[in-house]
Write a protein that holds these residues in place. Structure first.
Motif, PDB file in Angstrom:
ATOM      1  N   SER A 124      39.665  61.286  65.055  1.00 39.62           N
ATOM      2  CA  SER A 124      39.699  59.822  65.122  1.00 39.62           C
ATOM      3  C   SER A 124      38.298  59.245  65.282  1.00 39.62           C
ATOM      4  CB  SER A 124      40.576  59.358  66.285  1.00 39.62           C
ATOM      5  OG  SER A 124      41.829  59.976  66.226  1.00 39.62           O
ATOM      6  N   LEU A 125      37.484  59.951  66.066  1.00 40.33           N
ATOM      7  CA  LEU A 125      36.126  59.482  66.345  1.00 40.33           C
ATOM      8  C   LEU A 125      35.336  59.270  65.055  1.00 40.33           C
ATOM      9  CD1 LEU A 125      34.488  59.051  69.006  1.00 40.33           C
ATOM     10  CD2 LEU A 125      33.462  61.295  68.567  1.00 40.33           C
ATOM     11  N   ILE A 126      35.557  60.118  64.067  1.00 40.72           N
ATOM     12  CA  ILE A 126      34.835  59.993  62.801  1.00 40.72           C
ATOM     13  C   ILE A 126      35.640  59.195  61.784  1.00 40.72           C
ATOM     14  CG2 ILE A 126      33.599  61.270  61.012  1.00 40.72           C
ATOM     15  CD1 ILE A 126      33.613  63.670  62.909  1.00 40.72           C
ATOM     16  N   ALA A 127      36.957  59.428  61.743  1.00 44.02           N
ATOM     17  CA  ALA A 127      37.783  58.812  60.688  1.00 44.02           C
ATOM     18  C   ALA A 127      37.873  57.298  60.838  1.00 44.02           C
ATOM     19  CB  ALA A 127      39.177  59.431  60.679  1.00 44.02           C
ATOM     20  N   VAL A 128      37.909  56.802  62.075  1.00 49.69           N
ATOM     21  CA  VAL A 128      38.080  55.349  62.249  1.00 49.69           C
ATOM     22  C   VAL A 128      36.880  54.579  61.672  1.00 49.69           C
ATOM     23  CG1 VAL A 128      38.311  53.472  63.912  1.00 49.69           C
ATOM     24  CG2 VAL A 128      39.724  55.517  64.148  1.00 49.69           C
ATOM     25  N   PRO A 129      35.652  54.857  62.118  1.00 45.55           N
ATOM     26  CA  PRO A 129      34.543  54.090  61.518  1.00 45.55           C
ATOM     27  C   PRO A 129      34.367  54.359  60.028  1.00 45.55           C
ATOM     28  CG  PRO A 129      33.718  55.748  63.071  1.00 45.55           C
ATOM     29  CD  PRO A 129      35.203  55.714  63.224  1.00 45.55           C
ATOM     30  N   LEU A 130      34.517  55.620  59.628  1.00 49.23           N
ATOM     31  CA  LEU A 130      34.321  55.945  58.215  1.00 49.23           C
ATOM     32  C   LEU A 130      35.383  55.270  57.345  1.00 49.23           C
ATOM     33  CD1 LEU A 130      32.081  57.617  57.042  1.00 49.23           C
ATOM     34  CD2 LEU A 130      33.607  59.586  56.956  1.00 49.23           C
TER      35      LEU A 130
ATOM     36  N   ILE B 192      37.016  52.478  58.047  1.00 49.60           N
ATOM     37  CA  ILE B 192      36.742  51.039  58.009  1.00 49.60           C
ATOM     38  C   ILE B 192      35.669  50.737  56.959  1.00 49.60           C
ATOM     39  CG2 ILE B 192      35.774  49.101  59.305  1.00 49.60           C
ATOM     40  CD1 ILE B 192      37.190  50.191  61.792  1.00 49.60           C
ATOM     41  N   PHE B 193      34.612  51.564  56.943  1.00 52.45           N
ATOM     42  CA  PHE B 193      33.550  51.348  55.951  1.00 52.45           C
ATOM     43  C   PHE B 193      34.046  51.641  54.539  1.00 52.45           C
ATOM     44  CE2 PHE B 193      30.575  51.894  59.620  1.00 52.45           C
ATOM     45  CZ  PHE B 193      30.056  50.616  59.538  1.00 52.45           C
ATOM     46  N   MET B 194      34.848  52.720  54.409  1.00 56.64           N
ATOM     47  CA  MET B 194      35.321  53.093  53.086  1.00 56.64           C
ATOM     48  C   MET B 194      36.176  51.989  52.478  1.00 56.64           C
ATOM     49  SD  MET B 194      37.262  56.592  52.008  1.00 56.64           S
ATOM     50  CE  MET B 194      38.717  56.438  50.980  1.00 56.64           C
ATOM     51  N   GLY B 195      36.952  51.300  53.299  1.00 55.24           N
ATOM     52  CA  GLY B 195      37.838  50.263  52.776  1.00 55.24           C
ATOM     53  C   GLY B 195      37.119  48.982  52.412  1.00 55.24           C
ATOM     54  N   SER B 196      35.931  48.756  52.962  1.00 57.89           N
ATOM     55  CA  SER B 196      35.264  47.477  52.745  1.00 57.89           C
ATOM     56  C   SER B 196      33.912  47.572  52.044  1.00 57.89           C
ATOM     57  CB  SER B 196      35.080  46.741  54.078  1.00 57.89           C
ATOM     58  OG  SER B 196      36.328  46.361  54.589  1.00 57.89           O
ATOM     59  N   PHE B 197      33.392  48.789  51.880  1.00 54.62           N
ATOM     60  CA  PHE B 197      32.124  48.941  51.162  1.00 54.62           C
ATOM     61  C   PHE B 197      32.349  49.854  49.964  1.00 54.62           C
ATOM     62  CE2 PHE B 197      30.832  47.708  55.373  1.00 54.62           C
ATOM     63  CZ  PHE B 197      29.743  46.875  55.164  1.00 54.62           C
ATOM     64  N   ARG B 198      32.193  49.306  48.769  1.00 51.24           N
ATOM     65  CA  ARG B 198      32.419  50.101  47.565  1.00 51.24           C
ATOM     66  C   ARG B 198      31.525  51.327  47.546  1.00 51.24           C
ATOM     67  NH1 ARG B 198      36.671  50.644  46.020  1.00 51.24           N
ATOM     68  NH2 ARG B 198      35.823  51.728  44.221  1.00 51.24           N
ATOM     69  N   ILE B 199      30.318  51.189  48.075  1.00 56.64           N
ATOM     70  CA  ILE B 199      29.373  52.303  47.991  1.00 56.64           C
ATOM     71  C   ILE B 199      29.851  53.487  48.840  1.00 56.64           C
ATOM     72  CG2 ILE B 199      27.875  51.275  49.781  1.00 56.64           C
ATOM     73  CD1 ILE B 199      25.549  52.628  48.133  1.00 56.64           C
ATOM     74  N   VAL B 200      30.442  53.190  49.997  1.00 56.26           N
ATOM     75  CA  VAL B 200      30.963  54.275  50.841  1.00 56.26           C
ATOM     76  C   VAL B 200      32.168  54.911  50.162  1.00 56.26           C
ATOM     77  CG1 VAL B 200      31.907  54.870  53.102  1.00 56.26           C
ATOM     78  CG2 VAL B 200      30.146  53.100  52.914  1.00 56.26           C
TER      79      VAL B 200
ATOM     80  N   VAL C 262      42.188  57.724  54.873  1.00 55.04           N
ATOM     81  CA  VAL C 262      42.791  56.967  53.768  1.00 55.04           C
ATOM     82  C   VAL C 262      43.619  55.801  54.304  1.00 55.04           C
ATOM     83  CG1 VAL C 262      44.419  57.085  51.863  1.00 55.04           C
ATOM     84  CG2 VAL C 262      42.806  58.938  52.214  1.00 55.04           C
ATOM     85  N   LEU C 263      44.400  56.059  55.355  1.00 52.65           N
ATOM     86  CA  LEU C 263      45.231  54.993  55.918  1.00 52.65           C
ATOM     87  C   LEU C 263      44.365  53.874  56.489  1.00 52.65           C
ATOM     88  CD1 LEU C 263      47.968  57.156  57.683  1.00 52.65           C
ATOM     89  CD2 LEU C 263      48.317  55.603  55.769  1.00 52.65           C
ATOM     90  N   ILE C 264      43.273  54.243  57.178  1.00 53.83           N
ATOM     91  CA  ILE C 264      42.417  53.232  57.797  1.00 53.83           C
ATOM     92  C   ILE C 264      41.607  52.487  56.736  1.00 53.83           C
ATOM     93  CG2 ILE C 264      40.432  52.921  59.327  1.00 53.83           C
ATOM     94  CD1 ILE C 264      41.720  55.160  61.064  1.00 53.83           C
ATOM     95  N   ALA C 265      41.207  53.186  55.670  1.00 53.37           N
ATOM     96  CA  ALA C 265      40.507  52.504  54.575  1.00 53.37           C
ATOM     97  C   ALA C 265      41.411  51.425  53.985  1.00 53.37           C
ATOM     98  CB  ALA C 265      40.103  53.504  53.496  1.00 53.37           C
ATOM     99  N   ASP C 266      42.704  51.732  53.896  1.00 58.37           N
ATOM    100  CA  ASP C 266      43.647  50.766  53.359  1.00 58.37           C
ATOM    101  C   ASP C 266      43.770  49.554  54.295  1.00 58.37           C
ATOM    102  OD1 ASP C 266      45.402  50.184  51.211  1.00 58.37           O
ATOM    103  OD2 ASP C 266      47.073  50.436  52.614  1.00 58.37           O
ATOM    104  N   VAL C 267      43.838  49.817  55.583  1.00 61.45           N
ATOM    105  CA  VAL C 267      43.885  48.731  56.576  1.00 61.45           C
ATOM    106  C   VAL C 267      42.657  47.839  56.405  1.00 61.45           C
ATOM    107  CG1 VAL C 267      43.664  48.217  59.035  1.00 61.45           C
ATOM    108  CG2 VAL C 267      45.266  49.985  58.275  1.00 61.45           C
ATOM    109  N   SER C 268      41.509  48.467  56.272  1.00 65.93           N
ATOM    110  CA  SER C 268      40.241  47.738  56.161  1.00 65.93           C
ATOM    111  C   SER C 268      40.193  46.910  54.872  1.00 65.93           C
ATOM    112  CB  SER C 268      39.089  48.743  56.210  1.00 65.93           C
ATOM    113  OG  SER C 268      37.886  48.149  55.844  1.00 65.93           O
TER     114      SER C 268
END
Lengths: 267, 262
Positions: free
Chosen positions: A88-94, A96-104, A152-158
């Motif tokens: 969770s420590l890594i997946a949550v921030p990553l 969030i960024f993956m869902g909102s930054f195309r480059i990530v 993947v789930l958190i990127a979708d939330v973001s």
């Protein structure tokens, strides 16, 4: 009157009285227990196949008094929380960024999607070869099992955070950094909490699988040993303890959400 | 100061399916400081796009938007915007929402709280300071959005059909509230709507826009005395202005009905 009550109970989304709701839950649980008693005490099913409630109770007391149940539980909990926390420590921030930054997304999406469809159980033999059958291997299995799903789930939330919130904050003078810290992150929190709650359930599955495959401790190991020794009552003790711990964790997530994110529950 | 100049502004979209679409075609006009300017036009005419250009949320294809002579190159706190959708932050209470803008700058906590309280009171939500947006009606949410923008003390207020989703009574009430606040605060307002009554009731000047490509086809200096009361909409001069705008818009709306939507 009875017809009126029935039609009310079966109207979609219509709320029902709290005591009816609790009554139904209790009735179902009691019925299952009564069915269990009937099947076992009447001799309908043999004790080596399905142990009676008192045998399971006795096995529970025995495992509790010799300290092994607590030891296995502690080890399993330690493994699952470590793996889950690190993931969770890594997946949550990553995420969030993956869902909102195309480059990530462009950078990590191909790897994530490849790994996501790879069942972690297929990796267990490799992990045993690399890091053995101890604590680290269980943590690695849980980590790999939930990490790619979480991201993947958190990127979708973001990605679902409404753009109007960003536009509004820009016109209030927010910088891009402030939009991330003050808008994007808090806006994703309810979805992040839900994702953690769901993936925690999966983590239990991966833990028990890993302990069944190769282990020298933990609840999965206890269950496997009971099978080898033909102690079905102990298997049931293991299953019930895992179910109970899962239930407690789920409730904890539910209360944490109401406590930390009061705006999601107020009406 | 808050003089807004629109100089030869054009906006084009390129899509694979429809090719190039001209949303705005070299628009020019000037809104003097403290004026209440309203843009009225058929849906899809690009009037909301124009606001996002002034806000700096989007870039012009050619031409410039200027505020006090400075060319807009990005969003900023000097141009506050109220959106049609309720763009409140759901995780913040009413007071914290209103404090959001001031809290981005290095304002002292005391000043921040005072500003927020002042504007929460100004929109009549003093008793709801600690409520969350989900607990409020649509009209109340829009009042918070207005207070949030005002607490930031912008030079220009950009309003994108802010009352479009509200029921009739609430909308009339909100228009009166907005005029009262504008008369006290004396800010430049650029207000977009498709509602002719709303345009005439609020505006010093009403710009009538054509269907796509968006051009200004009429400019009306609204000579109705202020302060205006809700029943002004039944006065003869109001009805005359309304007839003129309706005639201008009628043919435009006809045109859009025969055009494929985007």
């Amino acid at each position: 009157m009875a017809a009126g009550l029935l039609s009310r109970l079966f109207t979609p989304k219509r709320p029902i009285a709290k005591n009816i709701e609790i009554g139904i839950g209790v009735t179902v649980a009691m019925s299952l227990f009564v069915a269990w008693c009937l099947l076992t005490y009447t001799g309908l099913v043999s004790a080596s196949f399905l142990p009676a409630p008192d045998a399971v109770g006795a096995a529970f007391v025995e495992k509790l008094s010799d300290g092994s149940l607590l030891r296995h539980t502690r080890i399993s909990l330690y493994e699952i929380y470590t793996g889950f926390f690190l993931s969770s420590l890594i997946a949550v921030p990553l995420g969030i960024f993956m869902g909102s930054f195309r480059i990530v997304a462009a950078t990590i999406e191909p790897i994530v999607n490849f790994m996501r469809y790879l069942p972690v159980t297929a990796l267990i033999p490799l992990l045993i070869l690399w890091i053995g059958i101890g604590f680290e291997e269980k943590v690695a299995v849980i980590f790999l099992g939930v990490f790619f799903q979480q991201i993947v789930l958190i990127a979708d939330v973001s990605a679902q955070v409404h753009e109007d919130l960003f536009k509004a904050s820009y016109t209030l003078g927010a910088t891009r950094r402030q939009v991330v810290t003050r808008v994007l992150v808090p806006a994703t929190m309810p979805g992040v909490m839900d994702t953690l709650r769901i993936t925690m359930g999966w983590a239990w599955t991966f833990l028990v699988v890993a302990e069944l495959v190769a282990s020298s401790s933990g609840l999965g190991y206890m269950i496997l040993q009971a099978m080898r020794g033909l102690h079905p009552a102990t298997i049931f003790v293991g299953i019930l303890v895992i179910g109970f711990l899962g239930l407690v964790t789920d409730l904890a997530f539910k209360y944490a959400k109401a406590l930390l994110l009061p705006w999601t529950t107020v009406r | 100061m808050g003089r807004v100049s629109i100089e030869q502004v054009s906006l084009e979209f390129r899509t694979r399916r429809t090719g190039t679409i001209v949303a705005l075609d070299s628009l020019s006009f000037e809104v003097p400081d403290k004026q209440f300017a309203v843009i009225v036009g058929p849906s899809g005419c690009g009037k909301s796009s124009l606001l996002t250009l002034v806000a700096g949320l989007n870039e012009t294809t050619s031409g410039y938007c200027k505020v006090d002579g400075r060319t807009v190159s990005g969003p900023g706190a000097d141009r506050g915007m109220v959106f049609q959708s309720y763009s409140l932050f759901p995780w913040l209470t009413v007071r914290k929402n209103v404090e959001f803008g001031p809290s981005l700058r290095n304002l002292s906590a005391r000043e921040r709280i005072e500003r927020a309280r002042h504007y929460v009171d100004a929109v009549g939500l003093g008793d709801f300071e600690d409520a969350y947006p989900v607990q409020l009606s649509g009209g109340m949410q829009q009042r918070v959005a207005l207070a949030r923008v005002l607490a930031n003390d912008p030079e220009v207020l950009l309003m994108d059909e802010p009352f479009g989703a509200l029921d009739n009574q609430t909308r009339t009430h909100m228009q009166g509230l907005l005029l009262g606040i504008w008369e006290r605060e004396q800010k430049t307002v650029l207000f977009v709507t498709h509602d002719i009554d709303e345009a005439l009731f609020l505006g010093d000047v009403v710009y009538v826009m054509s269907a796509r490509p968006g051009r200004i086809i009429d400019t009306i200096d609204v000579g109705l005395a202020r302060p205006r009361r809700y029943d002004i909409v039944t006065s003869d001069s109001f009805v005359d202005y309304k007839r003129r705008i309706m005639a201008r818009l009628h043919s435009e709306v006809e045109k859009t009905m025969n055009v494929m939507p985007l």
